[in-house]
Structure formats: structure tokens, C-alpha cells
Design a protein around this motif. Structure first.
Motif, PDB file in Angstrom:
ATOM      1  N   SER A 171       0.818  -1.218   0.000  1.00 28.46           N
ATOM      2  CA  SER A 171       0.000   0.000   0.000  1.00 28.46           C
ATOM      3  C   SER A 171       0.853   1.271   0.000  1.00 28.46           C
ATOM      4  N   HIS A 172       2.088   1.151  -0.434  1.00 26.28           N
ATOM      5  CA  HIS A 172       2.983   2.303  -0.475  1.00 26.28           C
ATOM      6  C   HIS A 172       2.336   3.502  -1.174  1.00 26.28           C
ATOM      7  N   ALA A 173       1.665   3.222  -2.311  1.00 24.56           N
ATOM      8  CA  ALA A 173       1.109   4.331  -3.101  1.00 24.56           C
ATOM      9  C   ALA A 173      -0.013   5.050  -2.365  1.00 24.56           C
ATOM     10  N   LEU A 174      -0.567   4.415  -1.329  1.00 25.01           N
ATOM     11  CA  LEU A 174      -1.666   5.047  -0.591  1.00 25.01           C
ATOM     12  C   LEU A 174      -1.162   5.718   0.677  1.00 25.01           C
ATOM     13  N   MET A 175       0.148   5.742   0.855  1.00 27.26           N
ATOM     14  CA  MET A 175       0.707   6.291   2.088  1.00 27.26           C
ATOM     15  C   MET A 175       0.896   7.803   1.965  1.00 27.26           C
ATOM     16  N   ASP A 176      -0.225   8.485   1.805  1.00 24.17           N
ATOM     17  CA  ASP A 176      -0.191   9.936   1.641  1.00 24.17           C
ATOM     18  C   ASP A 176      -0.498  10.629   2.957  1.00 24.17           C
ATOM     19  N   PHE A 177      -0.098  11.878   3.049  1.00 23.83           N
ATOM     20  CA  PHE A 177      -0.562  12.700   4.169  1.00 23.83           C
ATOM     21  C   PHE A 177      -0.845  14.108   3.665  1.00 23.83           C
ATOM     22  N   LYS A 178      -1.517  14.872   4.482  1.00 18.54           N
ATOM     23  CA  LYS A 178      -1.860  16.232   4.086  1.00 18.54           C
ATOM     24  C   LYS A 178      -1.168  17.202   5.021  1.00 18.54           C
ATOM     25  N   VAL A 179      -0.804  18.358   4.502  1.00 26.36           N
ATOM     26  CA  VAL A 179      -0.163  19.375   5.314  1.00 26.36           C
ATOM     27  C   VAL A 179      -1.045  20.618   5.329  1.00 26.36           C
ATOM     28  N   THR A 180      -1.437  21.043   6.513  1.00 28.03           N
ATOM     29  CA  THR A 180      -2.179  22.285   6.642  1.00 28.03           C
ATOM     30  C   THR A 180      -1.215  23.345   7.173  1.00 28.03           C
ATOM     31  N   ALA A 181      -0.976  24.383   6.374  1.00 31.80           N
ATOM     32  CA  ALA A 181      -0.017  25.433   6.762  1.00 31.80           C
ATOM     33  C   ALA A 181      -0.788  26.656   7.242  1.00 31.80           C
ATOM     34  N   LEU A 182      -0.695  26.935   8.539  1.00 34.61           N
ATOM     35  CA  LEU A 182      -1.473  28.013   9.142  1.00 34.61           C
ATOM     36  C   LEU A 182      -0.588  29.196   9.499  1.00 34.61           C
ATOM     37  N   ALA A 183      -1.169  30.399   9.477  1.00 35.74           N
ATOM     38  CA  ALA A 183      -0.459  31.563   9.978  1.00 35.74           C
ATOM     39  C   ALA A 183      -0.138  31.311  11.451  1.00 35.74           C
ATOM     40  N   GLU A 184       0.969  31.909  11.907  1.00 37.36           N
ATOM     41  CA  GLU A 184       1.495  31.619  13.252  1.00 37.36           C
ATOM     42  C   GLU A 184       0.411  31.579  14.349  1.00 37.36           C
ATOM     43  N   GLU A 185      -0.462  32.591  14.366  1.00 35.53           N
ATOM     44  CA  GLU A 185      -1.408  32.642  15.494  1.00 35.53           C
ATOM     45  C   GLU A 185      -2.465  31.536  15.411  1.00 35.53           C
ATOM     46  N   ASP A 186      -2.880  31.191  14.178  1.00 32.94           N
ATOM     47  CA  ASP A 186      -3.836  30.083  14.032  1.00 32.94           C
ATOM     48  C   ASP A 186      -3.186  28.767  14.417  1.00 32.94           C
ATOM     49  N   TYR A 187      -1.907  28.658  14.077  1.00 32.83           N
ATOM     50  CA  TYR A 187      -1.160  27.453  14.447  1.00 32.83           C
ATOM     51  C   TYR A 187      -1.099  27.320  15.969  1.00 32.83           C
TER      52      TYR A 187
END
Ligand code: HEC
Ligand SMILES: [Cu+2]
Length: 391
Positions: free
Chosen positions: A228-244
Motif C-alpha cells: 500500500s505504499h502508493a496510498l501512504m499519503d498525508f496532508k499538510v495544513t499550513a497556518l499563519a502563526e497565530e492560528d497554528y
């Protein structure tokens, strides 16, 4: 005549292919559209090496063509012998020196950047502790999912990585079972996650680039690691500092598993405690678990890294993970009826930490076209997902 037609057909085919290729290069997953300083530096290096390559190809092609054209038998006669330049001193100096110069031009920025981008000294303090002033994330790669630990804040999450923009984000990479590779194409990388030693580097996510992609970037495993290597995805949510910071605070606030609200979800919570708790945590602490931390499961972009996030897919996943992700480590570890699966999924759909941060909810809506059109970007990641998953 026929020959001409063959040529025309080739040109047609190549034109169509080029139009097709121009569809590649989406902001949120293309190395060719860098989303930050590290990606940009790696992109520049790529361009430099391509220019050098093209230069070499051009020079060789021109010399070759000249030699062929000028020394044709039809022009020079049957007995013509070209001048013998073997062991010509000047020529030998030139074709030894030119490649050396080219390699130096390539080597200097490459070596400089390799060391620069591997410099993670700021992520630890003098006494070897994680530097709380910096963003440091421990990544652990499993077959076939990702765990993200924020050691200074004591927060653990999985599958959806959350990062601040416009600052260095330091990653310490480790593999839990076999070797994987951590890659966020738009931001930079890739780097192996080994089992027997930590690899470190940093990435930067530009605020402007993040805004363009609805704050969503795609991450991948870039090392063949199993079926299942091809399904080993992840998502990155990049937030402004204060939201982070707000997101971290929301995660930290969940010290005890959230009490389910609806009746179904309450029944589901009990089933979860019996059948699933052994592998899945619902508070944001404790790295190194058997399965992904589910504290903020309802806030995630996708299920199991690649399925659209809805209750139907969730039930399908719990019913039969093996079909959806062959070889995953959840298969066959419990036995639930369809009704129990519905209850447990009702519970999981309540696992949200985002009550406190309205900004994140707005973001979610704009990504999924529910909002009042914040996403003018016609290449929003959503479009692409539909293509990929074919719904
Ligand atoms: C033996 C440990 C184990 C047990 C027991 C287990 N799981 Fe899992 N679970 C995993 C692993 C490992 C994954 C990651 C699979 C992958 O993506 O490769 C996972 C993934 C998931 C995901 C997707 C997570 C995400 O972030 O997208 C959900 C949802 C889930 N499990 C729910 C459940 C439920 C509900 C139960 C109980 C009925 C359960 N699990 C029992 C190990 C387990
Ligand atoms: Cu992998």
C-alpha cells in the motif's frame, strides 16, 4: 507522401501530450512550483543542472554536425582523410578542463545547500533538549500511515500535519517498521525515514503560497515500502502563526477523551473502548502507538490518508480496511456487526478539536466549496482529489 503524413501525426501526438503535461504542476503538490525557501533553492539547483546539461548537449551536437557536414565524401572526394587530431595537446586540455569547470559550477551550490538545509542546530538547545522557541516536529513513518509529534508542546497527531507559515519547521524523521521517505513536493525534500537513526532537516512554508492553495499541501511516502505504499499519503495544513498556536492550544486542551454527545455516539464510544482503544488514542498525547491518534479525527481532510472524509467511507474503512489498504496493520483485529460499525463511526465523527478556532472551520468550508467563495483558485486541491479518487 506517406512519410509526410507520418511526420504530421507525430507532431500532432506530441502537441496533445504537451497540452496534457501542462496540466501537471499543481501548486499544492509540484516541485516545479516551490512553496518556500527550501523548495525554491532545490528548484534553482535543478534549473542550474538542466542549463549545464543543455549546454553540453548543444556543444556536442554542434561539433558532431559540423564534423559530419564538412567531411562528407560527396564533397571531399573518395580518398579524403580528415586531419588526425589524436593526442592534440590543446584539444586535450580543453576537453579535460571544460567538464571540470562545469562540475565545479554544479558542485559549489550543491554542497553549500546540502549543508545549509541539513543545519538543524537551532532545533536543540545547548543541553540537547528540544528548543521550545522553534517549531520542531518528530515524524514517525509506519506501514502505511504517519505520526506527527510536537515534542515541546506534548501534542501528537497523525495523517494531517499542521505547520506554521513563514518560519523554519524542523523535522526529525524516524521509521517504525521499514524504511519510508518523507516528501512534501511543493515544500522540499525528500528525506528517508530510517529505523536505526534520526534524519533531520527543515522546510519553510510561505504564507503567500499557502494562501494560494487554501493552506493545503500534499505529502507522500517516496520509498517503496509495501503493497500500500502508493496510498501512504498525508496532508499538510499550513497556518499563519497565530492560528497554528491556537490549533496547538486546542489540541493540548483535550486532556481526557471527549464525552460523546448523541446517544449513538455514546454507544459507539463504548464499543471503541472495547475494540479500538488498544491501538488508537483519543487524547493528543503519547507517540509511538499501534495506530493513528484519532483526537481530531473529524477535522481531518481524508480518511486513512486518501479516502474522502465522510461517514460512508469511514464505515467502509472500519468494515474492510484490507480491501481499501492491502497489508495495513488494522485488518482482522476486531469483529463488529454493521450496527456496531455505524455507532462507532458516529462517535469518531464527533472527534473534533476545532470548536475554539473558527478560522479553521472557515478554511474547511472554503476548501470544500461550502463557503462564500473564498477559493477563487480554479485549481483548488479539491478538483484534483475528485480526479484522483474518481468520485
Ligand atoms: C491492532 C491495532 C488496531 C486496532 C485494534 C484498530 N485499529 Fe484502526 N488503525 C490501525 C492502524 C495501524 C491504522 C492505520 C492504517 C493505515 O493507514 O495503514 C488504523 C487506522 C484507522 C483509521 C483511519 C485513521 C485516519 O487518521 O485516517 C480509523 C478511523 C480507525 N483506524 C478506526 C478504528 C476503529 C473504529 C477500530 C475499532 C473497531 C480500530 N480502528 C481498531 C490500528 C488499529
Ligand atoms: Cu512508506
Amino acid at each position: 507522401m506517406k512519410n509526410h503524413w507520418m511526420k504530421a501525426r507525430w507532431i500532432g501526438l506530441i502537441t496533445v501530450l504537451m497540452v496534457f503535461l501542462s496540466g501537471c504542476g499543481k501548486n499544492h503538490l509540484s516541485t516545479l512550483r516551490p512553496a518556500g525557501e527550501v523548495g525554491q533553492e532545490q528548484f534553482n539547483l535543478m534549473i542550474l543542472s538542466i542549463i549545464i546539461m543543455l549546454f553540453v548537449v548543444a556543444v556536442v551536437t554542434i561539433l558532431f554536425t559540423l564534423a559530419v557536414v564538412r567531411n562528407r565524401r560527396s564533397k571531399r572526394g573518395e580518398d579524403f582523410q580528415p586531419k588526425d587530431v589524436a593526442s592534440n595537446h590543446t584539444l586535450e586540455v580543453i576537453w579535460t578542463a571544460v567538464p571540470i569547470v562545469l562540475l565545479i559550477i554544479l558542485a559549489v551550490p550543491t554542497v553549500y545547500l546540502v549543508f545549509k538545509q541539513a543545519d538543524t542546530s537551532a532545533s536543540v538547545t545547548e543541553d540537547g533538549e528540544v528548543n521550545p522557541e522553534e517549531t520542531v516536529i518528530n515524524v514517525r513513518a509506519y506501514q502505511y500511515w504517519w505520526e506527527f509529534e510536537y515534542p515541546a508542546e506534548g501534542v501528537v497527531t497523525s495523517q494531517d500535519l499542521v505547520v506554521p507559515t513563514d518560519t523554519r519547521v524542523y523535522f526529525n524523521l524516524l521509521g517504525a517498521d521499514v524504511k519510508h521517505s518523507f516528501w512534501i513536493p511543493a515544500a522540499g525534500g525528500k528525506m528517508d525515514t530510517n529505523i536505526d537513526g534520526i534524519n533531520s532537516f527543515y522546510l519553510i512554508f510561505d504564507e503567500d503560497a499557502a494562501e494560494e492553495t487554501d493552506r493545503l499541501f500534499y505529502g507522500k511516502c517516496a520509498e517503496l515500502c509495501g503493497p500500500s505504499h502508493a496510498l501512504m499519503d498525508f496532508k499538510v495544513t499550513a497556518l499563519a502563526e497565530e492560528d497554528y498556536d491556537q490549533w496547538l492550544a486546542d489540541m493540548q486542551a483535550i486532556e481526557e477523551p471527549v464525552q460523546a454527545s448523541s446517544e449513538d455516539a455514546q454507544a459507539g464510544q463504548e464499543i471503541f473502548a472495547d475494540s479500538c482503544m488498544g491501538c488508537h488514542a483519543t487524547t493528543s498525547t503519547g507517540a509511538g502507538a499501534m495506530g493513528p491518534n484519532l483526537t481530531n479525527f473529524a477535522d481531518r481532510e481524508l480518511i486513512a490518508g486518501y479516502l474522502e472524509h465522510n461517514e460512508e467511507n469511514l464505515q467502509e474503512w472500519i468494515r474492510d480496511p484490507e480491501t481499501l489498504k492491502p497489508g495495513n496493520k488494522m485488518t482482522g483485529t476486531y469483529d463488529l456487526t454493521d450496527e456496531e460499525i455505524e455507532l462507532v463511526s458516529a462517535y469518531l465523527m464527533e472527534l473534533s478539536v476545532e470548536e475554539g478556532s473558527g478560522d479553521l472551520e472557515a478554511l474547511e468550508e472554503s476548501r470544500h466549496g461550502g463557503g462564500d467563495g473564498e477559493s477563487e483558485d480554479e485549481e483548488s486541491p479539491e478538483d484534483d482529489e475528485d480526479e484522483e479518487e474518481g468520485n
